[in-house]
Write a protein that holds these residues in place. Structure first.
Motif, PDB file in Angstrom:
ATOM      1  N   LEU A 100       4.562   7.441 -13.194  1.00  0.00           N
ATOM      2  CA  LEU A 100       3.982   6.253 -12.548  1.00  0.00           C
ATOM      3  C   LEU A 100       2.472   6.251 -12.728  1.00  0.00           C
ATOM      4  O   LEU A 100       1.878   5.216 -13.033  1.00  0.00           O
ATOM      5  CB  LEU A 100       4.351   6.211 -11.060  1.00  0.00           C
ATOM      6  N   TYR A 101       1.851   7.407 -12.564  1.00  0.00           N
ATOM      7  CA  TYR A 101       0.406   7.539 -12.767  1.00  0.00           C
ATOM      8  C   TYR A 101       0.039   7.117 -14.201  1.00  0.00           C
ATOM      9  O   TYR A 101      -0.920   6.380 -14.414  1.00  0.00           O
ATOM     10  CB  TYR A 101      -0.019   8.982 -12.505  1.00  0.00           C
ATOM     11  N   GLN A 102       0.823   7.572 -15.179  1.00  0.00           N
ATOM     12  CA  GLN A 102       0.566   7.219 -16.583  1.00  0.00           C
ATOM     13  C   GLN A 102       0.746   5.726 -16.827  1.00  0.00           C
ATOM     14  O   GLN A 102      -0.028   5.107 -17.565  1.00  0.00           O
ATOM     15  CB  GLN A 102       1.510   7.995 -17.501  1.00  0.00           C
ATOM     16  N   ILE A 103       1.774   5.146 -16.234  1.00  0.00           N
ATOM     17  CA  ILE A 103       2.038   3.716 -16.415  1.00  0.00           C
ATOM     18  C   ILE A 103       0.868   2.897 -15.878  1.00  0.00           C
ATOM     19  O   ILE A 103       0.365   1.985 -16.553  1.00  0.00           O
ATOM     20  CB  ILE A 103       3.362   3.304 -15.731  1.00  0.00           C
ATOM     21  N   VAL A 104       0.411   3.224 -14.677  1.00  0.00           N
ATOM     22  CA  VAL A 104      -0.706   2.492 -14.075  1.00  0.00           C
ATOM     23  C   VAL A 104      -1.960   2.640 -14.935  1.00  0.00           C
ATOM     24  O   VAL A 104      -2.656   1.663 -15.207  1.00  0.00           O
ATOM     25  CB  VAL A 104      -0.949   2.959 -12.621  1.00  0.00           C
ATOM     26  N   ALA A 125       0.831  -1.213   0.000  1.00  0.00           N
ATOM     27  CA  ALA A 125       0.000   0.000   0.000  1.00  0.00           C
ATOM     28  C   ALA A 125       0.862   1.258   0.000  1.00  0.00           C
ATOM     29  O   ALA A 125       0.584   2.221   0.712  1.00  0.00           O
ATOM     30  CB  ALA A 125      -0.976  -0.007   1.176  1.00  0.00           C
ATOM     31  N   LEU A 126       1.912   1.255  -0.827  1.00  0.00           N
ATOM     32  CA  LEU A 126       2.775   2.432  -0.877  1.00  0.00           C
ATOM     33  C   LEU A 126       2.102   3.565  -1.635  1.00  0.00           C
ATOM     34  O   LEU A 126       1.297   3.348  -2.536  1.00  0.00           O
ATOM     35  CB  LEU A 126       4.106   2.105  -1.552  1.00  0.00           C
ATOM     36  N   ARG A 127       2.463   4.771  -1.278  1.00  0.00           N
ATOM     37  CA  ARG A 127       2.031   5.964  -2.003  1.00  0.00           C
ATOM     38  C   ARG A 127       2.927   6.102  -3.230  1.00  0.00           C
ATOM     39  O   ARG A 127       4.069   5.652  -3.238  1.00  0.00           O
ATOM     40  CB  ARG A 127       2.167   7.190  -1.111  1.00  0.00           C
ATOM     41  N   ARG A 128       2.425   6.787  -4.256  1.00  0.00           N
ATOM     42  CA  ARG A 128       3.223   6.894  -5.490  1.00  0.00           C
ATOM     43  C   ARG A 128       4.515   7.656  -5.260  1.00  0.00           C
ATOM     44  O   ARG A 128       5.550   7.296  -5.820  1.00  0.00           O
ATOM     45  CB  ARG A 128       2.414   7.465  -6.646  1.00  0.00           C
ATOM     46  N   GLY A 182      -8.078  -3.921 -19.997  1.00  0.00           N
ATOM     47  CA  GLY A 182      -9.492  -3.783 -20.321  1.00  0.00           C
ATOM     48  C   GLY A 182     -10.327  -3.171 -19.207  1.00  0.00           C
ATOM     49  O   GLY A 182     -11.551  -3.287 -19.199  1.00  0.00           O
ATOM     50  N   ILE A 183      -9.671  -2.499 -18.275  1.00  0.00           N
ATOM     51  CA  ILE A 183     -10.386  -1.844 -17.186  1.00  0.00           C
ATOM     52  C   ILE A 183     -10.811  -0.467 -17.677  1.00  0.00           C
ATOM     53  O   ILE A 183      -9.972   0.340 -18.049  1.00  0.00           O
ATOM     54  CB  ILE A 183      -9.496  -1.734 -15.927  1.00  0.00           C
ATOM     55  N   GLU A 184     -12.100  -0.216 -17.668  1.00  0.00           N
ATOM     56  CA  GLU A 184     -12.614   1.017 -18.255  1.00  0.00           C
ATOM     57  C   GLU A 184     -12.565   2.208 -17.307  1.00  0.00           C
ATOM     58  O   GLU A 184     -12.476   3.342 -17.748  1.00  0.00           O
ATOM     59  CB  GLU A 184     -14.039   0.796 -18.763  1.00  0.00           C
ATOM     60  N   ARG A 185     -12.635   1.969 -16.020  1.00  0.00           N
ATOM     61  CA  ARG A 185     -12.603   3.089 -15.085  1.00  0.00           C
ATOM     62  C   ARG A 185     -11.160   3.556 -14.875  1.00  0.00           C
ATOM     63  O   ARG A 185     -10.222   2.834 -15.170  1.00  0.00           O
ATOM     64  CB  ARG A 185     -13.281   2.738 -13.768  1.00  0.00           C
ATOM     65  N   VAL A 186     -11.016   4.756 -14.349  1.00  0.00           N
ATOM     66  CA  VAL A 186      -9.688   5.312 -14.111  1.00  0.00           C
ATOM     67  C   VAL A 186      -9.029   4.548 -12.962  1.00  0.00           C
ATOM     68  O   VAL A 186      -9.629   4.364 -11.906  1.00  0.00           O
ATOM     69  CB  VAL A 186      -9.771   6.818 -13.768  1.00  0.00           C
ATOM     70  N   VAL A 187      -7.806   4.099 -13.195  1.00  0.00           N
ATOM     71  CA  VAL A 187      -7.028   3.418 -12.168  1.00  0.00           C
ATOM     72  C   VAL A 187      -5.769   4.251 -11.939  1.00  0.00           C
ATOM     73  O   VAL A 187      -5.087   4.623 -12.883  1.00  0.00           O
ATOM     74  CB  VAL A 187      -6.651   1.984 -12.585  1.00  0.00           C
ATOM     75  N   SER A 188      -5.498   4.535 -10.688  1.00  0.00           N
ATOM     76  CA  SER A 188      -4.336   5.346 -10.327  1.00  0.00           C
ATOM     77  C   SER A 188      -3.555   4.625  -9.232  1.00  0.00           C
ATOM     78  O   SER A 188      -4.080   3.701  -8.594  1.00  0.00           O
ATOM     79  CB  SER A 188      -4.794   6.712  -9.813  1.00  0.00           C
ATOM     80  N   PRO A 189      -2.321   5.042  -8.986  1.00  0.00           N
ATOM     81  CA  PRO A 189      -1.575   4.449  -7.872  1.00  0.00           C
ATOM     82  C   PRO A 189      -2.323   4.583  -6.551  1.00  0.00           C
ATOM     83  O   PRO A 189      -2.334   3.652  -5.735  1.00  0.00           O
ATOM     84  CB  PRO A 189      -0.266   5.244  -7.858  1.00  0.00           C
ATOM     85  N   HIS A 190      -2.984   5.719  -6.325  1.00  0.00           N
ATOM     86  CA  HIS A 190      -3.714   5.887  -5.067  1.00  0.00           C
ATOM     87  C   HIS A 190      -4.910   4.946  -4.987  1.00  0.00           C
ATOM     88  O   HIS A 190      -5.247   4.449  -3.906  1.00  0.00           O
ATOM     89  CB  HIS A 190      -4.167   7.329  -4.849  1.00  0.00           C
ATOM     90  N   LYS A 191      -5.571   4.697  -6.115  1.00  0.00           N
ATOM     91  CA  LYS A 191      -6.707   3.768  -6.092  1.00  0.00           C
ATOM     92  C   LYS A 191      -6.230   2.351  -5.796  1.00  0.00           C
ATOM     93  O   LYS A 191      -6.944   1.587  -5.136  1.00  0.00           O
ATOM     94  CB  LYS A 191      -7.484   3.838  -7.402  1.00  0.00           C
TER      95      LYS A 191
END
Length: 181
Positions: A100-104, A27-30, A112-121
């Motif tokens: 990192l945000y862009q990579i995730v 559960a690390l922060r970005r 195929g995940i349609e919703r926004v996924v971020s390091p924080h999520k």
């Protein structure tokens, strides 16, 4: 799953997999992921030394065997680097939090995940999953997530249990019972 879109036979795939293991397993922060140096990783101890949010000194974080293996595989494949950073870009510079945000986000699209996924999520989902698996032990989840304030962590647990909605239903049912009497 997000990791399904990673080609772990490539150098960047190994890097991305190691980063996702840290984001999920610990559960690390970005900013914590991007701020790590190679010298912070101790494979034999299965430990990482990390400067957490608002901290002056680095603190030890225990790693799962799968995370140690993923980071070790990345380090073995990255070859010589002039950067002290644990995670570098293809130009051998420290990976930025924006990258990192862009990579995730890109990995989520590939998966195929349609919703926004971020390091924080990922961090949020990791903490929520831990609360589900440990029976809602918020103290354990607090230690794992390194939240200083327990009230911050309680929000994860409240959302997980949908406590507000349950409370509203309980109160509404109580009013209905009074009206019937």
């Amino acid at each position: 799953m997000l990791i399904d879109g990673i080609d772990r036979s490539t150098i960047m795939g190994k890097r991305d997999y190691a980063m996702l293991r840290l984001l999920w397993d610990n559960a690390l922060r970005r900013a914590e992921v991007c701020g790590l140096d190679r010298s912070d990783f101790h494979a034999l101890e299965a430990r990482l030394y990390l400067k957490g949010k608002g901290r002056i000194d680095k603190e030890p974080i225990d790693l799962a065997a799968a995370t140690v293996e993923a980071i070790s595989d990345w380090l073995a494949s990255m070859g010589e680097s002039r950067s002290p950073a644990l995670f570098v870009s293809s130009r051998d510079t420290r990976l930025s939090v924006d990258r990192l945000y862009q990579i995730v986000g890109g990995l989520a699209q590939v998966a195929g995940i349609e919703r926004v996924v971020s390091p924080h999520k990922i961090r949020h989902s990791s903490i929520t999953a831990l609360l589900d698996l440990n029976g809602g032990d918020v103290r354990s989840a607090q230690a794992h997530s390194r939240h200083k304030n327990l009230a911050t962590l309680i929000r994860y647990d409240d959302g997980r249990q949908q406590l507000q909605g349950k409370a509203a239903k309980t109160l509404a049912d109580a009013i209905l019972e009074r009206e019937v009497d």
